[in-house]
Design a protein around this motif. Structure first.
Motif, PDB file in Angstrom:
ATOM      1  N   MET A 183       0.816  -1.202   0.000  1.00  0.00           N
ATOM      2  CA  MET A 183       0.000   0.000   0.000  1.00  0.00           C
ATOM      3  C   MET A 183       0.855   1.259   0.000  1.00  0.00           C
ATOM      4  SD  MET A 183      -3.514   0.774   2.082  1.00  0.00           S
ATOM      5  CE  MET A 183      -2.886   0.709   3.744  1.00  0.00           C
ATOM      6  N   GLY A 184       1.939   1.268   0.787  1.00  0.00           N
ATOM      7  CA  GLY A 184       2.820   2.424   0.810  1.00  0.00           C
ATOM      8  C   GLY A 184       3.522   2.640  -0.509  1.00  0.00           C
ATOM      9  N   LEU A 185       3.954   1.544  -1.144  1.00  0.00           N
ATOM     10  CA  LEU A 185       4.683   1.647  -2.409  1.00  0.00           C
ATOM     11  C   LEU A 185       3.791   2.163  -3.532  1.00  0.00           C
ATOM     12  CD1 LEU A 185       7.449   1.017  -3.770  1.00  0.00           C
ATOM     13  CD2 LEU A 185       6.500  -1.211  -4.367  1.00  0.00           C
ATOM     14  N   VAL A 186       2.610   1.580  -3.682  1.00  0.00           N
ATOM     15  CA  VAL A 186       1.721   1.985  -4.778  1.00  0.00           C
ATOM     16  C   VAL A 186       1.182   3.397  -4.547  1.00  0.00           C
ATOM     17  CG1 VAL A 186      -0.409   1.439  -6.015  1.00  0.00           C
ATOM     18  CG2 VAL A 186       1.146  -0.394  -5.349  1.00  0.00           C
ATOM     19  N   LEU A 187       0.897   3.758  -3.289  1.00  0.00           N
ATOM     20  CA  LEU A 187       0.411   5.101  -2.994  1.00  0.00           C
ATOM     21  C   LEU A 187       1.451   6.148  -3.356  1.00  0.00           C
ATOM     22  CD1 LEU A 187      -1.456   7.238  -1.690  1.00  0.00           C
ATOM     23  CD2 LEU A 187      -0.415   6.665   0.510  1.00  0.00           C
ATOM     24  N   VAL A 188       2.670   6.004  -2.852  1.00  0.00           N
ATOM     25  CA  VAL A 188       3.681   7.042  -3.036  1.00  0.00           C
ATOM     26  C   VAL A 188       4.265   7.009  -4.449  1.00  0.00           C
ATOM     27  CG1 VAL A 188       5.949   7.862  -2.292  1.00  0.00           C
ATOM     28  CG2 VAL A 188       4.243   7.198  -0.587  1.00  0.00           C
ATOM     29  N   VAL A 189       4.776   5.850  -4.863  1.00  0.00           N
ATOM     30  CA  VAL A 189       5.466   5.782  -6.150  1.00  0.00           C
ATOM     31  C   VAL A 189       4.470   5.719  -7.314  1.00  0.00           C
ATOM     32  CG1 VAL A 189       7.202   4.570  -7.501  1.00  0.00           C
ATOM     33  CG2 VAL A 189       7.403   4.636  -5.009  1.00  0.00           C
TER      34      VAL A 189
END
Length: 616
Positions: free
Chosen positions: A233-239
């Protein structure tokens, strides 16, 4: 919405376009609380980010062959994003991980290294000593590349000083949508970590799906995150959101949030049109830990979206958070419950309507029997309705299909019946790394032909198709249980975590919620409920952490245990076989903060919990 090949453009290509068309616009901002407790912000424009990505890509391409693995073992920050995108641009498979000094997870890091056998490790100069010590202790020979090595950042100056000037560029490799981009290792809440095969098309499709669900083409948004970049979730949200969606992202380290949760809300308060994602526990954490003094300076009236996902969403959490921060302008309708998992890249369903989340009050006994029945009319003739239980809608899928399936027969169940959640769409991953058997059973499921309809290609599925028009397969079986009502998904729990007593299903998160409310000595989100075998069938065990404040101030173990047993009996009709009261930090958690129930069960059976007090 249909996600077609036009949007399945690899992230490095999308970044190149943004750097060319809007070079001076801010892409990423990292707020660092490690040195200055008030936070120090460092930003990169799209041009600067592209320059650094190109430079790193050239360096790593000279060290590793295409298709080899690069483990990103670095702390949260801009360098992490540079390494991830640089690996993708070079055609090297990124493996987003965490530094060896993350407390309690060195064993998981070792297991991931053994599974994916990375040819290289990317880290920062600050983390280099711990990374070298980790590799040497395990006699691993992967080459180490320092992301922030001076003079090789691809820009004229570090940070944001001066215009970007790309150096040492190598031509990008040709990337196809179906090519493997990275391995997303699961959090390990139900099994040993497994590397999910995420393609370039998967992440591009999922970023587009999430943007359509939550943002609907709205301009002027800012993404705000404290989630770890090694988590889906953090990866897809930010990047994904920054590169594919074109939204500026402001993020910080997870530890900064856990130390002082008001920092998250301050970033939301100061970011125009903020959109953010977080697991359910984070909303409870903020409501209980942020003081009135800290909250006084917040204004959340301009927040656009707060997505609640990554674990079952609790009705009481939504209500508690909305009431706690209503005086700061928070509107209940911006809180959007959602559902997703790493095997579908991340996003599956989201509550996109500009209204407060829909909550179904259902009969708990009927739910245990596998059927949703409104609590107001669940009683049989001459009997009062049963105990009500709230289920929160996670909205509808966008750009993919969701079916509720009987896992024993592969038949689609009608609305109102509880079954396993199956997913089909362009965001569904290709399988697990070097595990063909598990890949087939998880990603290669087929619906029963008489209800599944004719087989159709796996991509391009649209929402709203009738049951008879569903493709036969392949479908992803999620291992999660849920129910559809009016086209909306309601998640009830995990298939492998369900506690089955006398033929009835009980969901552990509901048992845990009942326990945590009964006594102030118990810590919030620090309880694990599971079953163990006994002479007369399965027995219920509850392991609960005592809060540090209670340990310091005195408490009565017998009273706490009696309260736990009474709450589980009253709300669920269950007799608890054993109550384990233990110290803070004892209940195993995944790297994303979820309760690891299977690990808790294993530790209990091995006698690994240290009990406090003398109640048992």
């Amino acid at each position: 919405m249909t996600v077609d090949d036009a949007v399945l453009v690899p992230l490095p290509e999308q970044l190149a376009v943004r750097a060319r068309e809007e070079p001076a616009r801010i892409a990423l901002t990292f707020v660092d609380y490690a040195v200055d407790r008030s936070g120090t912000a460092t930003s990169l424009t799209y041009e600067q980010l592209f320059g650094r990505v190109c430079a790193f890509s050239a360096r790593i391409a000279a060290r590793q062959r295409r298709g080899s693995r690069l483990a990103i073992v670095a702390p949260q920050g801009l360098d992490y994003v540079v390494a991830f995108l640089g690996a993708l641009r070079a055609g090297i498979i990124a493996v987003p991980l965490f530094p060896p000094d993350l407390p309690g997870h060195s064993g998981r890091l070792d297991a991931v290294f053994a599974d994916c056998e990375p040819a290289g490790v990317a880290t920062t100069s600050a983390a280099l000593p711990s990374v070298r010590a980790f590799l040497e202790a395990r006699r691993r020979t992967a080459g180490v590349v320092v992301i922030d090595e001076p003079g090789l950042d691809g820009t004229a100056d570090a940070g944001t000083r001066g215009p970007a000037r790309t150096v040492g560029q190598a031509p990008p490799v040709a990337l196809r949508a179906e090519d493997l981009a990275y391995l997303q290792y699961t959090s390990g809440s139900t099994r040993s970590p497994a590397g999910v095969l995420i393609s370039h098309g998967n992440i591009a499709a999922n970023a587009a799906q999430a943007a359509a669900a939550y943002f609907d083409g709205r301009a002027g948004l800012t993404l705000v995150s404290w989630l770890p970049l090694f988590h889906d979730m953090g990866l897809v949200l930010v990047v994904g959101g920054c590169v594919a969606g074109g939204y500026p992202a402001v993020f910080m380290d997870p530890g900064a949030f856990l130390t002082k949760p008001v920092r998250w809300l301050r970033l939301l308060s100061s970011s125009p049109g903020a959109a953010t994602f977080a697991p359910n526990f984070a909303f409870d954490f903020c409501a209980s830990r942020i003081s009135a003094e800290d909250a006084a300076g917040l204004w959340l009236g301009d927040v656009a979206t707060m997505v609640n996902g990554a674990e079952p969403v609790q009705p009481r959490t939504l209500d508690r958070f909305a009431r706690r921060f209503g005086p700061q302008g928070l509107r209940p309708e911006v809180i959007r419950p959602s559902y997703g998992l790493a095997e579908a890249t991340v996003y599956v369903c989201g509550s996109a309507e500009p209204a407060a989340a829909r909550v179904l009050q259902v009969d708990q006994e009927w739910l245990g029997a596998g059927q949703v029945m409104p609590a107001s009319r669940s009683g049989r003739a001459g009997e009062p309705p049963g105990e009500p239980h709230g289920l929160v809608s996670c909205g509808r899928p966008v750009g993919q299909l969701v079916a509720i399936v009987d896992p024993a027969t592969s038949r689609v169940l009608p609305d109102g019946m509880v079954g396993e959640i199956w997913v089909h769409g362009p965001n569904v991953a290709h399988g697990y790394w070097r595990n063909p058997e598990l890949s087939r059973t998880t990603f290669g499921q087929l619906l029963a032909p008489d209800l599944g309809g004719p087989a159709t290609p796996g991509r391009g599925a649209t929402v709203g198709e009738r049951a008879g028009d569903r493709p036969v397969g392949p479908w992803l079986r999620t291992g999660d249980l849920g129910v559809l009502d009016g086209g909306e998904l309601f998640v009830t729990g995990r298939l492998k975590d369900v506690i089955v007593i006398d033929g009835r299903n009980h969901y552990p998160q509901d048992v845990e919620a009942a326990v945590e409310d009964v006594h102030e000595a118990l810590g919030r989100h620090r309880t694990a409920a599971f079953s163990v075998p006994g002479d007369d069938g399965e027995r219920v065990v509850v392991v609960a952490e005592i809060s540090r404040r209670a340990l310091d101030g005195g408490w009565d173990p017998a009273t706490v245990e009696q309260a736990v047993r009474g709450a589980v009996s009253d709300r669920h009709g269950l007799a608890v076989h054993d109550v384990v009261l233990t110290r803070p930090g004892s209940v195993p958690r995944t790297t994303s903060g979820k309760i690891a129930r299977r690990a808790s069960r294993q530790r209990y059976l091995a006698g690994g919990f240290s009990r406090v007090g003398s109640a048992s």
